[in-house]
Design a protein around this motif. Structure first.
Motif, short mmCIF file in Angstrom:
data_model
loop_
_atom_site.label_atom_id
_atom_site.label_comp_id
_atom_site.label_asym_id
_atom_site.label_seq_id
_atom_site.Cartn_x
_atom_site.Cartn_y
_atom_site.Cartn_z
N GLY A 1 0.76 -1.21 0.04
CA GLY A 1 -0.04 -0.01 0.03
C GLY A 1 0.71 1.11 0.07
N TYR A 2 2.26 1.17 -0.23
CA TYR A 2 2.97 2.28 -0.13
C TYR A 2 2.92 2.79 -1.93
CZ TYR A 2 4.26 1.61 4.44
OH TYR A 2 4.34 1.43 5.89
N GLN A 3 2.71 4.13 -1.94
CA GLN A 3 2.80 4.68 -3.26
C GLN A 3 4.38 5.25 -3.69
OE1 GLN A 3 0.26 5.92 -1.20
NE2 GLN A 3 -1.32 4.87 -2.15
N VAL A 4 5.09 5.23 -2.71
CA VAL A 4 6.51 5.74 -3.10
C VAL A 4 7.58 4.75 -2.21
CG1 VAL A 4 8.32 7.51 -3.06
CG2 VAL A 4 6.21 8.09 -3.68
N VAL A 5 8.36 4.02 -2.77
CA VAL A 5 9.12 3.19 -2.18
C VAL A 5 10.62 3.94 -2.63
CG1 VAL A 5 9.89 0.89 -1.42
CG2 VAL A 5 7.55 1.37 -2.08
N TYR A 6 11.49 4.34 -1.50
CA TYR A 6 12.57 4.67 -2.24
C TYR A 6 13.90 3.86 -1.44
CZ TYR A 6 11.83 7.19 2.42
OH TYR A 6 11.71 7.71 3.49
N ALA A 7 15.04 3.64 -2.17
CA ALA A 7 15.93 2.92 -1.54
C ALA A 7 16.88 3.69 -0.82
CB ALA A 7 16.87 2.45 -2.81
N GLN A 8 17.35 3.40 0.43
CA GLN A 8 18.26 4.08 1.19
C GLN A 8 19.65 3.60 1.72
OE1 GLN A 8 16.33 5.09 5.19
NE2 GLN A 8 17.25 7.20 5.05
N ARG A 9 20.44 4.25 1.34
CA ARG A 9 22.01 3.51 1.18
C ARG A 9 22.20 3.45 2.90
NH1 ARG A 9 22.86 7.58 -2.82
NH2 ARG A 9 23.07 9.28 -1.55
N THR A 10 22.82 2.45 3.05
CA THR A 10 23.43 2.06 4.35
C THR A 10 24.74 2.37 4.50
OG1 THR A 10 23.49 -0.17 4.18
CG2 THR A 10 21.51 0.45 5.20
N GLN A 11 25.33 1.95 3.41
CA GLN A 11 26.79 2.16 3.24
C GLN A 11 27.05 2.57 1.78
OE1 GLN A 11 28.96 -1.53 3.87
NE2 GLN A 11 29.37 -1.00 6.08
N ARG A 12 28.34 3.30 1.78
CA ARG A 12 28.73 3.63 0.13
C ARG A 12 30.12 2.79 0.16
NH1 ARG A 12 27.90 9.00 -1.80
NH2 ARG A 12 25.93 9.45 -1.87
N ARG A 13 30.01 1.59 -0.43
CA ARG A 13 31.39 0.79 -0.38
C ARG A 13 32.18 1.39 -1.43
NH1 ARG A 13 30.43 -5.36 -0.95
NH2 ARG A 13 28.10 -4.58 -1.31
N GLN A 14 33.48 1.54 -1.09
CA GLN A 14 34.61 1.73 -2.03
C GLN A 14 34.13 3.28 -2.53
OE1 GLN A 14 35.05 -0.92 -4.91
NE2 GLN A 14 35.91 -2.64 -3.64
N GLU A 15 33.58 4.00 -2.07
CA GLU A 15 33.47 5.38 -2.50
C GLU A 15 34.34 5.83 -1.67
OE1 GLU A 15 29.67 7.38 -2.97
OE2 GLU A 15 29.08 5.78 -4.81
N SER A 16 35.33 7.21 -2.19
CA SER A 16 36.08 7.52 -1.04
C SER A 16 35.58 8.56 -0.19
CB SER A 16 37.22 8.54 -2.19
OG SER A 16 36.20 9.66 -2.78
N TRP A 17 36.38 8.59 0.84
CA TRP A 17 35.89 9.41 2.02
C TRP A 17 35.60 10.80 1.50
CZ3 TRP A 17 38.02 13.87 4.13
CH2 TRP A 17 37.45 14.06 5.52
N PHE A 18 36.36 11.32 0.59
CA PHE A 18 36.28 12.63 0.11
C PHE A 18 34.73 12.81 -0.46
CE2 PHE A 18 37.12 15.78 -3.58
CZ PHE A 18 37.74 16.82 -2.80
N LYS A 19 34.30 11.85 -1.11
CA LYS A 19 32.78 11.98 -1.43
C LYS A 19 31.70 11.79 -0.47
CE LYS A 19 29.97 10.71 -5.68
NZ LYS A 19 29.90 10.13 -6.91
N ARG A 20 32.17 10.66 0.28
CA ARG A 20 31.32 10.55 1.39
C ARG A 20 31.00 11.65 2.38
NH1 ARG A 20 33.88 5.05 2.37
NH2 ARG A 20 34.43 6.15 4.32
N MET A 21 31.90 12.18 2.73
CA MET A 21 31.90 12.82 3.86
C MET A 21 31.11 14.32 3.62
SD MET A 21 32.77 13.27 6.88
CE MET A 21 32.51 14.50 8.34
N PRO A 22 31.47 15.20 2.31
CA PRO A 22 30.48 16.05 1.97
C PRO A 22 28.91 15.58 1.73
CG PRO A 22 32.21 16.00 0.69
CD PRO A 22 32.41 14.84 1.51
N ALA A 23 28.77 14.47 1.14
CA ALA A 23 27.40 13.92 0.87
C ALA A 23 26.70 13.88 2.27
CB ALA A 23 27.45 12.59 0.63
#
Ligand code: UDP
Ligand code: MG
Length: 316
Positions: A114-136
């Motif tokens: 019964g949900y009209q929107v189901v969005y995916a939520q990241r628990t982990q950003r594997r192998q993405e650099s700290w440089f990209k993860r931190m600002p995000a």
């Protein structure tokens, strides 16, 4: 016959990923419990992506595609795909296999609940650099505090939307599109499914630093007027500081006969500070005015050079 599910995937220079993408998406489509269409949007690729997409379309009748006359960017590509989607349910995912297609089954399960929107939520950003993860990480938290609507943290565009939400999204004319924000704005019953973001299958990241920054600014400016207010606050603060300094000078003049405040440093600081406050304020104002200008021009969101696989006529 109308398909039950539409999968929307933007493609920009993904020649290395497309065959594997088709293999994995194809396997998922085979297992889905209704008619599926796969909409690939070629966002002005400069490599062999379009040729591969044409071949896939020849091979598999479930595949339709749109081809932009130039690169319009990821958000616009997704928008075009959603415009053309005919399914009762529309699912958006990235073409680099960072969004695991197998998660679609979990999303559909939630939709059936019964949900009209189901969005995916990241628990982990594997192998993405700290440089990209931190600002995000920081950005999503700032956005959550400033935005008028609650935009869930750590979500991208990977999601499932019911037809009722898609119809509303299609009616939103704005060109500075921040889809995850618009999706939150629309409302209805929304829920998350958690997932671990995989590393990119092949090729380079297509979102350059400038593009990511642009998207980030878009999210803030489109969903919050707080930055505008910020210049008022900064101005008030500067005024307060100057009054305080004036009183201080007066005090020194009266109680200490020799002038304490001599030299350039103080004056220079004051000038630079005020100059900075004014420039930042004008910049913020400019962001909003620039957007008004973009919207007022009312140009089409994208130009199409090729459309295939859709029998029904669409408004372009
Ligand atoms: N993409 C696009 N147009 C662009 C940039 C990217 O259609 O101008 C597509 C790209 O092919 C991929 C998706 O958008 O399918 C996400 O891009 P990318 O993986 O580079 O971004 P990130 O993973 O950093 O979000
Ligand atoms: Mg990616």
């Amino acid at each position: 016959m109308q398909p039950q599910y539409s999968l929307v995937i933007p493609i920009y220079n993904e020649e290395q990923t497309l065959p594997e993408l088709y293999r994995r998406i194809g396997a998922v489509m085979d297992r889905m419990d209704g008619q599926v269409e796969l909409i690939l949007i070629n966002d002005g690729s400069r490599d062999r992506s379009l040729t591969i997409i044409r071949e896939l379309h020849q091979k598999d009748s479930r595949i339709c595609y749109l081809s932009f006359a130039r690169n319009f960017g990821h958000q616009i590509a997704v928008t075009a795909g959603v415009n053309f989607a005919r399914g009762q349910v529309v699912i958006i995912l990235d073409g680099d296999l960072q969004d695991p297609p197998e998660l679609i089954f979990d999303m559909i399960e939630q939709w059936k609940l019964g949900y009209q929107v189901v969005y995916a939520q990241r628990t982990q950003r594997r192998q993405e650099s700290w440089f990209k993860r931190m600002p995000a990480y920081i950005y999503y938290r700032i956005l959550r505090h400033l935005a008028d609507v609650e935009i869930p943290t750590d979500t991208g565009d990977f999601c499932l939307m019911d037809r009722c939400v898609v119809d509303i999204l299609n009616k939103m004319p704005e060109r500075n599109r921040y889809i995850r924000g618009l999706r939150a704005w629309i409302g209805f019953k929304q829920t998350a499914v958690k997932f671990e973001r995989d590393p990119r299958f092949a090729g380079d990241v297509k979102y350059t630093f400038t593009k990511s920054l642009g998207l980030a600014v878009n999210g803030l400016v489109s969903f919050s007027k707080v930055p505008l207010r910020l210049s008022t606050y900064l101005g008030l603060f500067a005024a307060f500081v100057s009054i305080f300094m004036g009183l201080l000078v007066l005090y020194w003049r009266i109680f200490y006969s020799s002038s304490v405040l001599t030299g350039f440093a103080t004056i220079l600081m004051a000038i630079f500070f005020l100059g900075a406050v004014q420039l930042v304020s004008i910049g913020i104002l400019g962001e909003y005015i620039g957007r008004i200008y973009e919207e007022v021009k009312d140009r089409p969101l994208y130009t199409l050079s090729e459309v295939a696989g859709f029998e029904r006529k669409h408004h372009l």
